[in-house]
Motif scaffolding. Structure first.
Motif, PDB file in Angstrom:
ATOM      1  N   GLY A 153       0.986  -1.653  -0.140  1.00 19.18           N
ATOM      2  CA  GLY A 153       0.071   0.191   0.317  1.00 19.18           C
ATOM      3  C   GLY A 153       0.718   1.039  -0.340  1.00 19.18           C
ATOM      4  O   GLY A 153       1.657   0.786   0.138  1.00 19.18           O
ATOM      5  N   ARG A 154       0.416   2.732   0.168  1.00 16.83           N
ATOM      6  CA  ARG A 154       1.255   3.765  -0.944  1.00 16.83           C
ATOM      7  C   ARG A 154       0.530   4.548   0.925  1.00 16.83           C
ATOM      8  O   ARG A 154       0.089   3.715   2.032  1.00 16.83           O
ATOM      9  CB  ARG A 154       0.385   4.358  -1.496  1.00 16.83           C
ATOM     10  N   LEU A 155       1.884   4.931   1.454  1.00 17.31           N
ATOM     11  CA  LEU A 155       2.265   5.784   2.461  1.00 17.31           C
ATOM     12  C   LEU A 155       2.282   7.323   2.624  1.00 17.31           C
ATOM     13  O   LEU A 155       3.192   7.353   1.780  1.00 17.31           O
ATOM     14  CB  LEU A 155       3.253   5.137   3.222  1.00 17.31           C
ATOM     15  N   SER A 156       1.173   8.013   3.234  1.00 17.48           N
ATOM     16  CA  SER A 156       1.469   9.587   3.040  1.00 17.48           C
ATOM     17  C   SER A 156       1.208  10.023   4.643  1.00 17.48           C
ATOM     18  O   SER A 156       1.033   9.936   5.557  1.00 17.48           O
ATOM     19  CB  SER A 156      -0.127   9.931   2.891  1.00 17.48           C
ATOM     20  N   VAL A 157       2.106  11.108   4.857  1.00 20.89           N
ATOM     21  CA  VAL A 157       2.178  11.834   6.072  1.00 20.89           C
ATOM     22  C   VAL A 157       1.796  13.181   5.866  1.00 20.89           C
ATOM     23  O   VAL A 157       2.627  13.824   5.011  1.00 20.89           O
ATOM     24  CB  VAL A 157       3.448  10.833   6.536  1.00 20.89           C
ATOM     25  N   LEU A 158       1.087  13.533   6.924  1.00 23.22           N
ATOM     26  CA  LEU A 158       0.666  14.815   6.133  1.00 23.22           C
ATOM     27  C   LEU A 158      -0.018  16.054   7.564  1.00 23.22           C
ATOM     28  O   LEU A 158       0.277  15.457   9.069  1.00 23.22           O
ATOM     29  CB  LEU A 158      -0.975  14.942   6.116  1.00 23.22           C
ATOM     30  N   VAL A 159       1.643  16.751   7.622  1.00 18.24           N
ATOM     31  CA  VAL A 159       1.681  17.300   9.518  1.00 18.24           C
ATOM     32  C   VAL A 159       1.876  18.168   9.572  1.00 18.24           C
ATOM     33  O   VAL A 159       1.670  19.802   8.108  1.00 18.24           O
ATOM     34  CB  VAL A 159       3.255  17.207   9.016  1.00 18.24           C
ATOM     35  N   GLY A 160       0.478  19.230  10.149  1.00 17.00           N
ATOM     36  CA  GLY A 160       0.416  20.784  10.435  1.00 17.00           C
ATOM     37  C   GLY A 160       1.470  21.211  11.630  1.00 17.00           C
ATOM     38  O   GLY A 160       1.975  20.521  12.321  1.00 17.00           O
ATOM     39  N   ALA A 161       1.611  22.529  11.475  1.00 16.62           N
ATOM     40  CA  ALA A 161       2.276  22.715  12.341  1.00 16.62           C
ATOM     41  C   ALA A 161       1.450  24.657  12.607  1.00 16.62           C
ATOM     42  O   ALA A 161       1.134  24.734  11.605  1.00 16.62           O
ATOM     43  CB  ALA A 161       3.795  23.204  12.681  1.00 16.62           C
ATOM     44  N   ARG A 162       1.867  25.775  13.915  1.00 15.76           N
ATOM     45  CA  ARG A 162       1.595  26.900  13.863  1.00 15.76           C
ATOM     46  C   ARG A 162       2.542  27.968  13.135  1.00 15.76           C
ATOM     47  O   ARG A 162       1.087  28.690  11.840  1.00 15.76           O
ATOM     48  CB  ARG A 162       1.780  27.610  15.358  1.00 15.76           C
TER      49      ARG A 162
END
Ligand SMILES: Cc1cc2nc3c(=O)[nH]c(=O)nc-3n(C[C@H](O)[C@H](O)[C@H](O)COP(=O)(O)OP(=O)(O)OC[C@H]3O[C@@H](n4cnc5c(N)ncnc54)[C@H](O)[C@@H]3O)c2cc1C
Ligand code: FES
Length: 290
Positions: A153-162
């Motif tokens: 399967g595919r792997l996605s990493v979504l990151v949010g910061a201030r």
């Protein structure tokens, strides 16, 4: 020494095996400032190390003479070395962040449920990792484990910061971005001079992430409001709520189902959680002041 915690509450997932219940001494081997108020400590064991934590589990860290705090494992090194990434918000976390190289702390654990990234259940499934702020800390070892195992399967990493200055593990995110086997997207609430990346909510990044919602597991950690938005966004995209795993934060004291500080309805987050399916937590979080 490991002991099994109290019998599972009706309707809750199987409880985890509790780790070491009295503190082992660890020494600070390395201290890195991630952001102005977040520090990563590498801790090496002076006593017998605690049992190896699984990605998503937490320990109780005890800067002697202050108090204990629940802190996730943000990485694992050789020889039982533990990594922890800590934001200074009160007396205990301030004391932890102030520790220098060579300082000694107590470690109990590991405690709680994990992301399940070692399970064959994930074979062939896409995985979407959604991290808000310090939520990247418990997700980082999950990404390491997923990158280290054969999966189709595919792997996605979504990151949010201030802001760009609040991004933890910025160098590692840069390395992940250069990998062909990983989709990485980063966004900030407020840009700063030099930032040419995305500005907005981490949930906005879902639209461009490559995943088939019918065959996807999502791992979500961050402030509660962000996790609600992410879980709703994933559900709206077609991911089953049972396959959206969230890591909850509650006040912890004993970490072994004795004190009740972490209770959320029928669940004790120290043992039933912190990682729980959205299908289980959504109805509980919808109840005010539970
Ligand atoms: C499973 C789990 C994993 C965690 N992992 C990490 C981690 O990897 N890194 C990290 O920096 N922190 C983590 N935390 C949060 C950390 O435990 C708290 O910030 C810490 O206990 C605060 O202790 P203190 O004495 O420094 O501050 P306190 O004086 O106890 O608290 C300062 C402020 O933070 C609030 N607060 C305290 N504990 C919590 C909590 N658990 N959830 C939400 N608000 C809280 C208090 O209400 C107060 O407003 C985790 C918490 C849990 C439950
Ligand atoms: S911290 Fe969960 S019952 Fe004490």
């Amino acid at each position: 020494m490991a002991e099994r915690v109290a019998t599972a509450t009706a309707g809750s997932p199987t409880r985890a095996l509790a780790g070491r219940t009295f503190p082992a001494r660890y020494r600070v081997a390395t201290r890195r400032a991630e952001t102005p108020d977040v520090v990563t400590l590498d801790l090496e064991p002076l006593d017998d190390p605690i049992p190896p934590p699984r990605p998503g589990q937490f320990v109780m860290l005890y800067p002697f003479g202050t108090g204990e705090a629940a802190i996730s494992v943000s990485g694992l090194g050789d020889g039982g070395t533990l990594q922890h990434t800590i934001r200074a918000v009160g007396a205990t976390t301030r004391a932890l962040c102030a520790l220098g190289r060579g300082a000694v702390v107590g470690v109990r654990g590991p405690f709680g449920s994990d992301w399940g990234v070692g399970s064959p259940d994930l074979d062939g499934l896409d995985v979407v990792v959604v991290a808000g702020g310090l939520g990247i800390a418990p997700l980082r070892p999950a990404v390491h484990a997923l990158l280290g195992r054969p999966r189709s399967g595919r792997l996605s990493v979504l990151v949010g910061a201030r802001s760009p200055a609040d991004l933890c593990f910025a160098d590692e995110l840069g390395r992940w971005r250069r990998r062909a086997d990983l989709h990485v997207a980063v966004t900030v609430d407020a840009a700063a001079p030099g930032w040419d990346g995305s500005v907005g909510l981490v949930t906005d990044l879902l639209a461009a992430a490559p995943f088939d919602p019918r065959r996807t597991v999502a791992l979500v950690c961050g402030p509660e409001v962000m996790m609600r938005l992410a879980a709703r966004g994933l559900e709206a995209a077609g991911v089953a709520p049972e396959r959206i795993r969230c890591s909850l934060e509650r006040n912890m004291h004993c970490a072994v189902v004795r004190c009740g500080h972490c209770q959320l309805g029928p669940l004790f987050v120290c043992a039933d959680g912190p990682v729980l399916p959205w299908a289980t937590v959504a109805p509980l979080l919808a109840v005010r002041e539970l």
